[in-house]
Motif scaffolding. Structure first.
Motif, PDB file in Angstrom:
ATOM      1  N   ASP A  80     -50.695 -16.455 -33.631  1.00 11.13           N
ATOM      2  CA  ASP A  80     -49.265 -16.591 -33.382  1.00 11.13           C
ATOM      3  C   ASP A  80     -48.462 -15.426 -33.954  1.00 11.13           C
ATOM      4  O   ASP A  80     -47.240 -15.455 -33.928  1.00 11.13           O
ATOM      5  N   ARG A  81     -49.191 -14.354 -34.470  1.00 11.75           N
ATOM      6  CA  ARG A  81     -48.485 -13.186 -34.981  1.00 11.75           C
ATOM      7  C   ARG A  81     -49.033 -11.925 -34.319  1.00 11.75           C
ATOM      8  O   ARG A  81     -50.221 -11.814 -34.060  1.00 11.75           O
ATOM      9  N   GLU A  82     -48.144 -10.979 -34.073  1.00 11.25           N
ATOM     10  CA  GLU A  82     -48.548  -9.734 -33.452  1.00 11.25           C
ATOM     11  C   GLU A  82     -49.235  -8.840 -34.475  1.00 11.25           C
ATOM     12  O   GLU A  82     -48.828  -8.795 -35.639  1.00 11.25           O
ATOM     13  N   PRO A  83     -50.294  -8.087 -34.065  1.00  9.02           N
ATOM     14  CA  PRO A  83     -50.912  -7.127 -34.990  1.00  9.02           C
ATOM     15  C   PRO A  83     -49.906  -6.077 -35.432  1.00  9.02           C
ATOM     16  O   PRO A  83     -49.037  -5.671 -34.670  1.00  9.02           O
ATOM     17  N   GLU A  84     -50.045  -5.646 -36.660  1.00  9.45           N
ATOM     18  CA  GLU A  84     -49.101  -4.675 -37.219  1.00  9.45           C
ATOM     19  C   GLU A  84     -49.890  -3.571 -37.921  1.00  9.45           C
ATOM     20  O   GLU A  84     -50.652  -3.832 -38.844  1.00  9.45           O
ATOM     21  N   GLU A  85     -49.755  -2.338 -37.437  1.00 10.50           N
ATOM     22  CA  GLU A  85     -50.495  -1.216 -38.029  1.00 10.50           C
ATOM     23  C   GLU A  85     -49.839  -0.802 -39.342  1.00 10.50           C
ATOM     24  O   GLU A  85     -48.621  -0.775 -39.467  1.00 10.50           O
ATOM     25  N   ILE A  86     -50.673  -0.523 -40.275  1.00 10.46           N
ATOM     26  CA  ILE A  86     -50.168  -0.100 -41.585  1.00 10.46           C
ATOM     27  C   ILE A  86     -49.862   1.379 -41.551  1.00 10.46           C
ATOM     28  O   ILE A  86     -50.712   2.192 -41.229  1.00 10.46           O
ATOM     29  N   ALA A  87     -48.643   1.744 -41.868  1.00 11.30           N
ATOM     30  CA  ALA A  87     -48.233   3.149 -41.840  1.00 11.30           C
ATOM     31  C   ALA A  87     -48.874   3.913 -42.980  1.00 11.30           C
ATOM     32  O   ALA A  87     -49.054   3.391 -44.065  1.00 11.30           O
ATOM     33  N   LEU A  88     -49.192   5.193 -42.681  1.00 14.55           N
ATOM     34  CA  LEU A  88     -49.828   6.029 -43.700  1.00 14.55           C
ATOM     35  C   LEU A  88     -48.936   7.182 -44.116  1.00 14.55           C
ATOM     36  O   LEU A  88     -49.379   8.095 -44.784  1.00 14.55           O
ATOM     37  N   LYS A  89     -47.711   7.190 -43.714  1.00 13.52           N
ATOM     38  CA  LYS A  89     -46.826   8.276 -44.085  1.00 13.52           C
ATOM     39  C   LYS A  89     -46.602   8.268 -45.599  1.00 13.52           C
ATOM     40  O   LYS A  89     -46.509   7.212 -46.218  1.00 13.52           O
ATOM     41  N   PRO A  90     -46.501   9.471 -46.202  1.00 13.75           N
ATOM     42  CA  PRO A  90     -46.286   9.529 -47.647  1.00 13.75           C
ATOM     43  C   PRO A  90     -45.029   8.775 -48.053  1.00 13.75           C
ATOM     44  O   PRO A  90     -44.017   8.796 -47.366  1.00 13.75           O
ATOM     45  N   LYS A  91     -45.126   8.100 -49.177  1.00 14.23           N
ATOM     46  CA  LYS A  91     -43.992   7.347 -49.691  1.00 14.23           C
ATOM     47  C   LYS A  91     -43.332   8.111 -50.832  1.00 14.23           C
ATOM     48  O   LYS A  91     -43.908   9.021 -51.405  1.00 14.23           O
ATOM     49  N   ALA A  92     -42.108   7.732 -51.138  1.00 16.56           N
ATOM     50  CA  ALA A  92     -41.388   8.399 -52.213  1.00 16.56           C
ATOM     51  C   ALA A  92     -42.015   8.109 -53.565  1.00 16.56           C
ATOM     52  O   ALA A  92     -41.965   8.912 -54.483  1.00 16.56           O
ATOM     53  N   THR A  93     -42.622   6.947 -53.684  1.00 18.46           N
ATOM     54  CA  THR A  93     -43.235   6.574 -54.955  1.00 18.46           C
ATOM     55  C   THR A  93     -44.585   7.249 -55.123  1.00 18.46           C
ATOM     56  O   THR A  93     -45.229   7.641 -54.154  1.00 18.46           O
ATOM     57  N   ALA A  94     -45.009   7.403 -56.365  1.00 17.91           N
ATOM     58  CA  ALA A  94     -46.282   8.044 -56.664  1.00 17.91           C
ATOM     59  C   ALA A  94     -47.437   7.199 -56.127  1.00 17.91           C
ATOM     60  O   ALA A  94     -47.380   5.972 -56.131  1.00 17.91           O
ATOM     61  N   PHE A  95     -48.467   7.881 -55.664  1.00 17.81           N
ATOM     62  CA  PHE A  95     -49.633   7.175 -55.135  1.00 17.81           C
ATOM     63  C   PHE A  95     -50.419   6.553 -56.279  1.00 17.81           C
ATOM     64  O   PHE A  95     -50.510   7.114 -57.357  1.00 17.81           O
ATOM     65  N   ASP A  96     -50.980   5.395 -56.031  1.00 13.16           N
ATOM     66  CA  ASP A  96     -51.685   4.660 -57.068  1.00 13.16           C
ATOM     67  C   ASP A  96     -52.863   5.469 -57.612  1.00 13.16           C
ATOM     68  O   ASP A  96     -53.748   5.884 -56.872  1.00 13.16           O
TER      69      ASP A  96
END
Length: 471
Positions: free
Chosen positions: A69-85
């Motif tokens: 009942d939910r549409e698939p949603e691709e996870i974005a890989l664009k760099p974020k403003a926060t530091a990477f883990d």
């Protein structure tokens, strides 16, 4: 006991049948339950992964597996403003941490590299630097991706045709390592403002095609104490076993390396620049010629975007530029991590042999001239070329054994010494040759036979092809 003798109405038979049916039913229920449990655990695990990715980010292009009942949603890989883990970074670089240790990786990740020239060699070097942990990289190239780039470029695809090469690489690097700081410059490096594009880097990679710009870059880095690693010619080569790392002063056979080395010598740079090059001599491939109508339009050099940049197509076998680029990246990665390659194993490890061959040849030529000669028309590199690549370290005299005491001398004694007129023999055969063909005036063919004469002819053709590249 046969099935016909079984009493289906007996109490014992009915108990057995009931027990079997119950066992089957139980097994079916357990199997169904286990399958349901596995699906439930997989879905729960997937939901946890999706939530973790949404909260902390990921280097992978996962796609959520959600309920119907939910549409698939691709996870974005664009760099974020926060530091990477940091934990994810260490996991991605786990194999490198295992190799270099924490101290080495700290140095490597703090390093910065400028890649000047982002074609076949430069693109592969850039990719592996970032994949290995280099966190700051500058890409410099004025050129754009073409269809012909796709046989050797590390990141380019059909959809990238027409895009600046540095942009194409930068996009790919940001997908490979979310934390990387990429400075992409659609520019050409020029010595007049060279420092602007090299500022603040620990290493410079020279992957430039144009010889004048290449020499200017190497000279600038040498004069300003900037560490630089240079790639020589990967075009028209196919033998990966001939690729090696050495100081620029030790390169042989490679026409580009020779030209660069000689120009640098005139500028006072004798050594101190590591390079990757191939000892393979180009032979059976040629620059693709320009159509005749292009020559009729005017000076050929005006066909190029910039002066001195080649306007003919150089044959390139795709894997060779990548091998060159990987050599460059590996060397610099080890240097940055504090685990340098201290003594690269040279393929050509017979320098003393070449020196002796040249000295002996000079003595023979001096005897023929009746005076001591200070300079011959061939040098030590030519001696190595004749001995190793032309005659394969074997005598021109049948059965073409490896000489116990190799000697170089003229084939036609009446003709001047040249690459074409220089052969390999054992010392005893060389003495016979000098007597028969020199003093007595006999022809080499009459002394050594038709087979030797034909071999010299074929080798002369190989030399002519080599000189076409050397010109």
């Amino acid at each position: 006991m046969s099935w016909a003798n079984i009493d289906l109405h007996s109490h014992r038979t009915q108990l057995v049948a009931t027990a079997i049916a119950a066992s089957v039913a139980t097994g079916t229920v357990l199997s169904a339950y286990n399958a349901y449990s596995k699906r439930t655990r997989r879905r729960n695990l997937n939901d946890e992964i999706v939530k973790s990715i949404a909260n902390k980010g990921s280097n992978f292009n996962f796609q959520k597996q959600l309920s119907e009942d939910r549409e698939p949603e691709e996870i974005a890989l664009k760099p974020k403003a926060t530091a990477f883990d940091e934990n994810l970074i260490r996991e991605q670089l786990a194999r490198n941490y295992a190799f270099f240790g924490d101290d080495g990786m700290e140095k490597l990740r703090a390093g910065s590299v400028a890649v000047i020239g982002c074609g076949g060699v430069g693109s592969w070097a850039a990719v592996m630097l970032v994949r290995s942990g280099v966190s700051k990289i500058r890409l410099v190239d004025f050129d754009y991706v073409t269809l012909s780039s796709l046989n050797r470029h590390a990141t380019a695809t059909v959809s990238d045709v027409g895009m600046p090469k540095v942009k194409c690489i930068a996009n790919a690097l940001r997908q490979m390592a979310r934390w990387v700081d990429v400075d992409d410059r659609v520019e050409i490096w020029r010595k007049e403002e060279g420092g602007l594009l090299l500022e603040g880097v620990d290493w410079v990679i020279d992957a430039i095609d144009n010889i004048s710009t290449k020499v200017d870059l190497l000279k600038y880095c040498y004069d300003n104490n900037i560490k630089v690693f240079s790639s020589m010619g990967a075009g028209a080569k196919c033998d990966p076993t001939r690729v090696q790392i050495s100081d620029i002063s030790y390169t042989i056979y490679d026409p580009l390396a020779r030209s660069v080395r000689r120009r640098l010598r005139l500028m006072g740079v004798l050594s101190g620049i590591p390079v990757v090059y191939s000892t393979e001599v180009p032979s059976d491939v040629k620059l693709l010629p320009l159509p005749e109508e292009e020559f009729q339009k005017g000076p050929v050099k005006e066909l190029g975007v910039f002066d001195d940049f080649r306007v003919r197509i150089l044959p390139v076998l795709g894997p060779l530029p990548s091998i060159f680029g990987l050599h460059v990246a590996t060397y610099i990665i080890c240097e940055l991590a504090g685990k340098p390659i201290l003594n690269p194993l040279p393929i050509k490890n017979r320098r003393k042999v070449y020196e002796k061959l040249l000295r002996d040849l000079a003595k023979r030529e001096s005897l023929l001239a009746g005076q001591e000669l200070n300079k011959l028309p061939i040098d030590e590199d030519d001696v190595a070329f004749i001995f190793e690549d032309v005659y394969r370290g074997r005598s021109v005299v049948s059965p073409h054994d490896v000489p116990a005491r190799p000697t170089l001398l003229r084939w036609e004694m009446k003709n001047p010494l040249s690459l074409h007129n220089c052969v390999v023999m054992d010392y005893s055969d060389a003495e016979k040759h000098a007597q028969k063909c020199g003093t007595e005036g006999l022809s080499p063919q009459s002394v050594w036979g038709d087979g030797a004469q034909e071999l010299v002819r074929r080798r002369a053709q190989e030399i002519s092809r080599y000189l076409e590249w050397h010109a």
